[in-house]
Design an enzyme around this catalytic site. Sequence first.
Site, short mmCIF file in Angstrom:
data_model
loop_
_atom_site.label_atom_id
_atom_site.label_comp_id
_atom_site.label_asym_id
_atom_site.label_seq_id
_atom_site.Cartn_x
_atom_site.Cartn_y
_atom_site.Cartn_z
CD GLU A 29 -2.59 1.13 2.57
OE1 GLU A 29 -3.90 1.59 2.64
OE2 GLU A 29 -1.94 0.48 3.60
CD GLU A 38 -6.02 7.48 4.73
OE1 GLU A 38 -5.84 6.77 5.54
OE2 GLU A 38 -5.22 7.34 3.69
#
Length: 251
Positions: free
Chosen positions: A116, A207
């Site tokens: 990620e 985010e």
Amino acid sequence: MFSLSLVSLVLAATTGVFSLEVFDNSTSVLERGLGDGTGTNNGYFYSVYSDSSVTGTYTNLAGGEYSVNWGGSGDLVVGKGWNPGGPKSVTYSGTFQSSGNAYLSVYGWTTNPLIEYYITESYGNYNPSTGGTYKGTCTSDGGTYQLYTQTRTNAPSISGTQTFQQYWSIRTSHRVGGTVTTGNHFNCWKAVGLPLGTFNYMILATEGYSSTGSSTITVGRRLRIRIHYSVWPDFRLYLPAKWTYRRRYGS
């Protein structure tokens, strides 16, 4: 990364706008999973990923544009981009505001190995490098980025619950708009022993974690056009006739 749960879909067929509202557990609405939070819109891949304690609205707009506002105590990752990702000159512009923990990043995944990764352009009051292992710096697109890695243990991923590495490239001078040459960051990670695998999706992501905020972002890609000639032109065709005569016959 998070699991998308209680949501309500609002489809506006006449405008081509897709809106996703995320509610807390007190609201009884349709329950959806991560796979249903991805798709394509106006030629771009999008992903919406949250947990059930986030409140807010995500909307796909024209082209590569999206907007989101959020609140609550949970997690949210949304954005537009490409599937698969990879080395690209990503251009973006817009607004990004948060009163707490939030990031604006080129965000993606690879498999084999499962990674990620974040190329973070701006963040709120929490530095995402906290708790990470410093690996060096990367210079790209007029800025300096600090490289970090962290291990996520038994955490959600595109391959289910897994243990995997996170790679971070965090810009030291925040910005909201510009070009991100992702290949430069991939090369910097590789140079410090952080290889990537096969590219999965990659988005310009907003985010938010236990915070409130909003962003409206437009993402695109700068194209390079190369022209190849199989036959060189005869430049004598463009020279004065008198000059050509002298070259040929020496007069």
